[in-house]
Write a protein that holds these residues in place. Structure first.
Motif, PDB file in Angstrom:
ATOM      1  N   SER A   1       0.838  -1.196   0.000  1.00  0.00           N
ATOM      2  CA  SER A   1       0.000   0.000   0.000  1.00  0.00           C
ATOM      3  C   SER A   1       0.876   1.250   0.000  1.00  0.00           C
ATOM      4  N   ASN A   2       0.300   2.354  -0.404  1.00  0.00           N
ATOM      5  CA  ASN A   2       1.038   3.611  -0.495  1.00  0.00           C
ATOM      6  C   ASN A   2       0.263   4.716   0.226  1.00  0.00           C
ATOM      7  N   PRO A   3       0.769   5.206   1.387  1.00  0.00           N
ATOM      8  CA  PRO A   3       1.974   4.769   2.103  1.00  0.00           C
ATOM      9  C   PRO A   3       1.757   3.409   2.765  1.00  0.00           C
ATOM     10  N   PRO A   4       2.831   2.784   3.251  1.00  0.00           N
ATOM     11  CA  PRO A   4       2.724   1.447   3.834  1.00  0.00           C
ATOM     12  C   PRO A   4       1.854   1.424   5.101  1.00  0.00           C
ATOM     13  N   ILE A   5       1.151   0.313   5.285  1.00  0.00           N
ATOM     14  CA  ILE A   5       0.448   0.093   6.546  1.00  0.00           C
ATOM     15  C   ILE A   5       1.493  -0.164   7.628  1.00  0.00           C
ATOM     16  N   SER A   6       1.261   0.324   8.813  1.00  0.00           N
ATOM     17  CA  SER A   6       2.214   0.123   9.907  1.00  0.00           C
ATOM     18  C   SER A   6       2.469  -1.369  10.118  1.00  0.00           C
ATOM     19  N   PRO A   7       3.749  -1.783  10.162  1.00  0.00           N
ATOM     20  CA  PRO A   7       4.072  -3.196  10.434  1.00  0.00           C
ATOM     21  C   PRO A   7       3.474  -3.702  11.738  1.00  0.00           C
ATOM     22  N   ASP A   8       3.314  -2.810  12.721  1.00  0.00           N
ATOM     23  CA  ASP A   8       2.701  -3.198  13.987  1.00  0.00           C
ATOM     24  C   ASP A   8       1.285  -3.725  13.770  1.00  0.00           C
ATOM     25  N   ILE A   9       0.564  -3.037  12.902  1.00  0.00           N
ATOM     26  CA  ILE A   9      -0.823  -3.434  12.627  1.00  0.00           C
ATOM     27  C   ILE A   9      -0.862  -4.781  11.935  1.00  0.00           C
ATOM     28  N   LEU A  10      -0.031  -4.950  10.901  1.00  0.00           N
ATOM     29  CA  LEU A  10      -0.041  -6.201  10.146  1.00  0.00           C
ATOM     30  C   LEU A  10       0.495  -7.363  10.974  1.00  0.00           C
ATOM     31  N   ALA A  11       1.508  -7.108  11.780  1.00  0.00           N
ATOM     32  CA  ALA A  11       2.062  -8.171  12.622  1.00  0.00           C
ATOM     33  C   ALA A  11       1.016  -8.679  13.607  1.00  0.00           C
ATOM     34  N   LYS A  12       0.250  -7.772  14.160  1.00  0.00           N
ATOM     35  CA  LYS A  12      -0.785  -8.180  15.107  1.00  0.00           C
ATOM     36  C   LYS A  12      -1.948  -8.851  14.395  1.00  0.00           C
ATOM     37  N   ALA A  13      -2.309  -8.331  13.213  1.00  0.00           N
ATOM     38  CA  ALA A  13      -3.430  -8.893  12.463  1.00  0.00           C
ATOM     39  C   ALA A  13      -3.148 -10.327  12.022  1.00  0.00           C
ATOM     40  N   PHE A  14      -1.918 -10.573  11.563  1.00  0.00           N
ATOM     41  CA  PHE A  14      -1.557 -11.911  11.080  1.00  0.00           C
ATOM     42  C   PHE A  14      -0.918 -12.771  12.169  1.00  0.00           C
ATOM     43  N   GLN A  15      -0.669 -12.154  13.335  1.00  0.00           N
ATOM     44  CA  GLN A  15      -0.053 -12.865  14.460  1.00  0.00           C
ATOM     45  C   GLN A  15       1.277 -13.496  14.050  1.00  0.00           C
ATOM     46  N   VAL A  16       2.118 -12.662  13.427  1.00  0.00           N
ATOM     47  CA  VAL A  16       3.452 -13.091  13.004  1.00  0.00           C
ATOM     48  C   VAL A  16       4.471 -12.086  13.531  1.00  0.00           C
ATOM     49  N   ASP A  17       5.736 -12.426  13.365  1.00  0.00           N
ATOM     50  CA  ASP A  17       6.809 -11.550  13.826  1.00  0.00           C
ATOM     51  C   ASP A  17       6.860 -10.260  13.020  1.00  0.00           C
ATOM     52  N   TYR A  18       7.152  -9.170  13.711  1.00  0.00           N
ATOM     53  CA  TYR A  18       7.270  -7.842  13.102  1.00  0.00           C
ATOM     54  C   TYR A  18       8.249  -7.855  11.929  1.00  0.00           C
ATOM     55  N   LYS A  19       9.366  -8.572  12.080  1.00  0.00           N
ATOM     56  CA  LYS A  19      10.394  -8.598  11.035  1.00  0.00           C
ATOM     57  C   LYS A  19       9.901  -9.289   9.769  1.00  0.00           C
ATOM     58  N   LEU A  20       9.023 -10.271   9.917  1.00  0.00           N
ATOM     59  CA  LEU A  20       8.460 -10.933   8.745  1.00  0.00           C
ATOM     60  C   LEU A  20       7.611  -9.957   7.937  1.00  0.00           C
ATOM     61  N   VAL A  21       6.851  -9.138   8.617  1.00  0.00           N
ATOM     62  CA  VAL A  21       6.042  -8.126   7.929  1.00  0.00           C
ATOM     63  C   VAL A  21       6.943  -7.135   7.202  1.00  0.00           C
ATOM     64  N   GLU A  22       7.993  -6.685   7.860  1.00  0.00           N
ATOM     65  CA  GLU A  22       8.929  -5.763   7.211  1.00  0.00           C
ATOM     66  C   GLU A  22       9.548  -6.392   5.975  1.00  0.00           C
ATOM     67  N   PHE A  23       9.871  -7.677   6.069  1.00  0.00           N
ATOM     68  CA  PHE A  23      10.429  -8.410   4.928  1.00  0.00           C
ATOM     69  C   PHE A  23       9.429  -8.430   3.772  1.00  0.00           C
ATOM     70  N   LEU A  24       8.187  -8.736   4.064  1.00  0.00           N
ATOM     71  CA  LEU A  24       7.166  -8.801   3.027  1.00  0.00           C
ATOM     72  C   LEU A  24       6.930  -7.434   2.383  1.00  0.00           C
ATOM     73  N   GLN A  25       6.987  -6.392   3.170  1.00  0.00           N
ATOM     74  CA  GLN A  25       6.759  -5.050   2.632  1.00  0.00           C
ATOM     75  C   GLN A  25       7.896  -4.588   1.721  1.00  0.00           C
ATOM     76  N   LYS A  26       9.051  -5.209   1.843  1.00  0.00           N
ATOM     77  CA  LYS A  26      10.189  -4.840   1.003  1.00  0.00           C
ATOM     78  C   LYS A  26      10.196  -5.593  -0.331  1.00  0.00           C
ATOM     79  N   GLN A  27       9.319  -6.581  -0.483  1.00  0.00           N
ATOM     80  CA  GLN A  27       9.290  -7.366  -1.707  1.00  0.00           C
ATOM     81  C   GLN A  27       8.601  -6.590  -2.826  1.00  0.00           C
TER      82      GLN A  27
END
Length: 227
Positions: free
Chosen positions: A195-221
């Protein structure tokens, strides 16, 4: 007593009119003339359903024609969606339908997505395609899947997340009809992680119940669009 009955009837009629008006807002309006070819000239046209209409007397066969060429599937998804909406055929304006050609390379995927303004009906022309959609939270997010072969038809209800995967050994081809001149498309992964601008990784990490770093990794793809 008569006055009371009359008031009830008036309230009922008003309620039904309000319901019809609200439902009408959710779908393409019915045309009140043979056709309403869209134009970009805001000075001489009349705005109808988001497009300006030219004088019907000026319409010609090219306004109702579009050639759909085979799509290039040499991309990370292995598929290509070629849309035929009011943007491609100006004569579709107000007619409430559109079409898409979906080409698949081997194991090609049309990733999970939704059409916010249309139900989709799909027919497989070539190959074997696994299709599926997920119902809403109200229906406990049930997954409906089916493998389609040439001639098979499947329906995806309006707004629900759905996908198509080529499960055959060669290429595959499907044609989709949609109940809107401009159905729209939201590719789930792209919307969430690109998304533009990016959704906060905190929000996505909590929504998907995954590690914050995994969300950051996905957002960089690089999230490819096949449409």
């Amino acid at each position: 007593m008569k006055m009371k009955s009359g008031a009830v009837v008036v309230e009922l009629v008003v309620g039904l009119l309000g319901l019809a008006w609200s439902v009408g807002l959710g779908y393409d309006p019915s045309p009140l003339q043979d056709f309403c070819v869209a134009i970009n000239d805001t000075k001489s046209g009349v705005l109808v359903n988001g497009k300006f209409c030219q004088d019907p007397k000026l319409a010609n066969p090219e306004d109702f024609f579009f050639h759909v060429a085979p799509g290039n599937t040499a991309n990370p998804l292995g598929s290509k969606v070629t849309a035929v909406t009011v943007n491609e055929i100006l004569g579709l304006n107000t007619l409430g339908i559109s079409l898409a050609r979906i080409d698949f390379g081997p194991r090609g995927l049309n990733p999970p997505h939704t059409h916010p303004r249309a139900t989709e009906i799909l027919i497989v022309i070539e190959g074997s395609v696994l299709v599926g959609f997920v119902s809403s939270n109200q229906d406990n997010n049930r997954l409906f899947t089916k493998i389609l072969n040439p001639g098979d038809v499947f329906v995806f209800p309006i707004g629900l997340i759905h996908f198509q995967l080529n499960v055959g050994y060669g290429n595959a081809l499907a044609i989709a009809g949609l109940s809107s001149q401009n159905p729209g498309v939201i590719t789930i992964a792209n919307a969430l992680f690109a998304s533009n601008p990016p959704i906060s990784p905190d929000i996505l990490a909590k929504a998907f119940q995954v590690d914050y770093k995994l969300v950051e990794f996905l957002q960089k793809q690089f999230w490819y669009s096949n449409s």
